[in-house]
Design an enzyme around this catalytic site. Structure first.
Site, PDB file in Angstrom:
ATOM      1  N   LYS A  31      52.697  39.938  34.099  1.00 34.73           N
ATOM      2  CA  LYS A  31      51.238  39.868  34.207  1.00 34.73           C
ATOM      3  C   LYS A  31      50.684  39.454  32.861  1.00 34.73           C
ATOM      4  O   LYS A  31      51.324  39.664  31.840  1.00 34.73           O
ATOM      5  CB  LYS A  31      50.686  41.251  34.557  1.00 34.73           C
ATOM      6  CG  LYS A  31      49.289  41.244  35.114  1.00 34.73           C
ATOM      7  CD  LYS A  31      49.318  40.830  36.568  1.00 34.73           C
ATOM      8  CE  LYS A  31      48.073  41.180  37.312  1.00 34.73           C
ATOM      9  NZ  LYS A  31      48.354  41.341  38.746  1.00 34.73           N
ATOM     10  N   ASP A  51      44.416  35.881  39.282  1.00 34.00           N
ATOM     11  CA  ASP A  51      44.160  37.323  39.371  1.00 34.00           C
ATOM     12  C   ASP A  51      42.650  37.472  39.173  1.00 34.00           C
ATOM     13  O   ASP A  51      41.899  36.544  39.488  1.00 34.00           O
ATOM     14  CB  ASP A  51      44.989  38.056  38.296  1.00 34.00           C
ATOM     15  CG  ASP A  51      45.144  39.543  38.578  1.00 34.00           C
ATOM     16  OD1 ASP A  51      45.995  39.908  39.400  1.00 34.00           O
ATOM     17  OD2 ASP A  51      44.402  40.347  37.991  1.00 34.00           O
TER      18      ASP A  51
END
Ligand code: GLU
Length: 437
Positions: free
Chosen positions: A106, A146
């Site tokens: 991430k 995201d």
């Protein structure tokens, strides 16, 4: 930051709880407790007014036992290392739960993209990509959208990466626009996957979905598609909100699509009471609706509550006021550990993030696969494959939950730890064979 609200501390606790029920190799546990690689970069940006701002960028590559690191990039002023570490860990678990051959990663930049012009956003993204270039790639680490990032931003990453690599490399990111090698069905995937997960868990609970009431906090890509698909499946969506507030219509919101159109026009959901295609505040009374804040929406008397915005929406402060009997976690990490314990004691079923929102990365895998194998799948095909993946993952997690007598979150972790352990053991055997030769 309070410990309960620190996502990395919470992620570690969740891992320890699962590892108590499903002991794993200590070396594997150590790897899961410590990300493989942490990358922090500076992202200097020349602003339209000639000044220079420097932002912090992060990429955490948590674990690659199952395949290349995989996970989104978010642009948000609250992004920090502990948050990204936790989110990358949840990607490792999520990818294992939904059964895609990816590890967890991430990243993000601590910037408020709403304050940037289109040009500034593009320059920021290109500079961030140049900084990440040495550590990403189709077989290494594959970013995706995201919070506050989208297909357009993925296309800039693809451009910049391809320039540096010397050839067009579509598989370096997923969630791209169709014309740049994106997959049909990727925009819908997280929301649609969430509806498959909910329907599948309801079926296993022998509950009929028709007429169940739903409140959704968050109306971005995830919340809006989810609302649409739940409405289609016969559930009654009664409340929707974004960061500025929302609407509550106890009789049910007749058209999610019209609310979406209204939000696009006015910039917020508040006031979007639609009768036919006319949406405005003057319809509120006629529909028996009322305005609601994005915090209060969580406490409505509904059957199903969906946090689909940011982390830490459900805390020890509001957990006792939650009236829903099922929580579908479409955001990553929306429930603090203390809130989770309260839900457990109250018998509220939590369908955890690592299962509920895994449809996004499942279709990211389909996109990556199509890029690597130069294939183009139709939307129907993508949805069918997604449904299969979500249902299999839900059945597995539900079975474990019954067998180990644990809530679904712990069951999802056990399911992930099983896959990671099997792959890890397989890799050890192979390397031992090599050594003996
Ligand atoms: N950002 C999404 C998630 O949290 C998607 C990640 C991906 O597709 O790689 O699951």
């Amino acid at each position: 930051m309070m410990t309960d609200n620190n996502p990395w501390t919470r992620a570690q606790k969740q891992l320890q709880t699962a590892a108590k029920n499903f002991p794993i190799d200590p070396m594997l546990l150590a790897r899961l407790q410590n990300p493989d690689r942490i990358v922090e970069v500076s992202v200097p940006l020349s602003m339209d007014d000639g000044s220079i701002n420097v932002y912090q960028g992060f990429r955490v590559q948590h674990n690659n036992i199952l395949g290349p690191y995989k996970g989104g990039l978010r642009y948000h002023p609250r992004v920090d290392m502990d948050e990204v570490k936790a989110l990358s860990f949840w990607m490792t678990i999520k990818n294992a739960v939904v059964g895609v051959p990816f590890g967890g990663g991430k990243g993000g930049v601590n910037v408020d993209p709403k304050k940037l012009s289109a040009g500034e956003l593009e320059r920021l993204t290109r500079e961030f990509t140049r900084k990440l270039f040495p550590v990403i790639g189709p077989e290494i680490d594959v970013p995706a959208p995201d919070v506050n990032t989208n297909g357009k931003i993925m296309a800039w990453i693809l451009d910049e990466y391809s320039k540096l690599a010397g050839h067009e490399t579509p598989a370096v990111v997923t969630g791209k626009p169709l014309e740049r090698g994106g997959s049909l069905g990727r925009p819908e995937a997280t929301g649609l996957g969430g509806s498959y997960a909910l329907l599948s868990i309801l079926k296993m609970m022998r509950k009929r979905p028709e007429g169940l009431t739903v409140a959704i906090q968050g109306f971005g890509n995830v919340g809006s598609y989810l609302a649409e698909y739940l409405h289609e499946a016969g559930l009654k969506v009664v409340a929707l909100s974004d960061s500025k507030g929302g609407i509550y219509v106890p009789a049910g919101i007749a058209s999610i699509h019209e609310v979406q159109r209204c939000k696009e026009k006015s910039g917020k959901i508040g006031g979007c009471y639609c009768i036919g295609s006319v949406c405005d505040l003057s319809n509120m009374k006629k529909l028996g609706g009322r305005e609601i804040s994005s915090e209060k929406i969580l406490e409505l008397p509904v059957d199903i509550l969906v946090p689909a915005a940011l982390e830490n929406a459900l805390t020890k402060e509001n957990a006792k006021k939650i009236k829903a009997s099922i929580i579908l976690e479409m955001a990553n990490g929306p429930t603090t550990a203390e809130a989770d314990a309260i839900f457990k004691s109250k018998g509220i079923i939590v369908i955890p993030d690592v299962l509920a929102n895994s449809g996004g990365v499942a279709v990211s895998y389909f996109e990556w696969y199509q890029n690597v194998h130069k294939k183009h799948w139709g939307k129907k095909d993508v949805f069918k494959k997604l449904k299969g993946k979500m249902e299999r993952a839900c059945e597995k997690v539900h079975d474990i939950s019954l067998r180990y007598k644990v809530p679904l979150r712990e069951a999802a972790y056990i399911s992930a730890l099983k896959s990671l352990s099997e792959k890890n053991a397989g890799a050890h055997k192979a390397s031992a064979r090599k050594k003996r030769r």
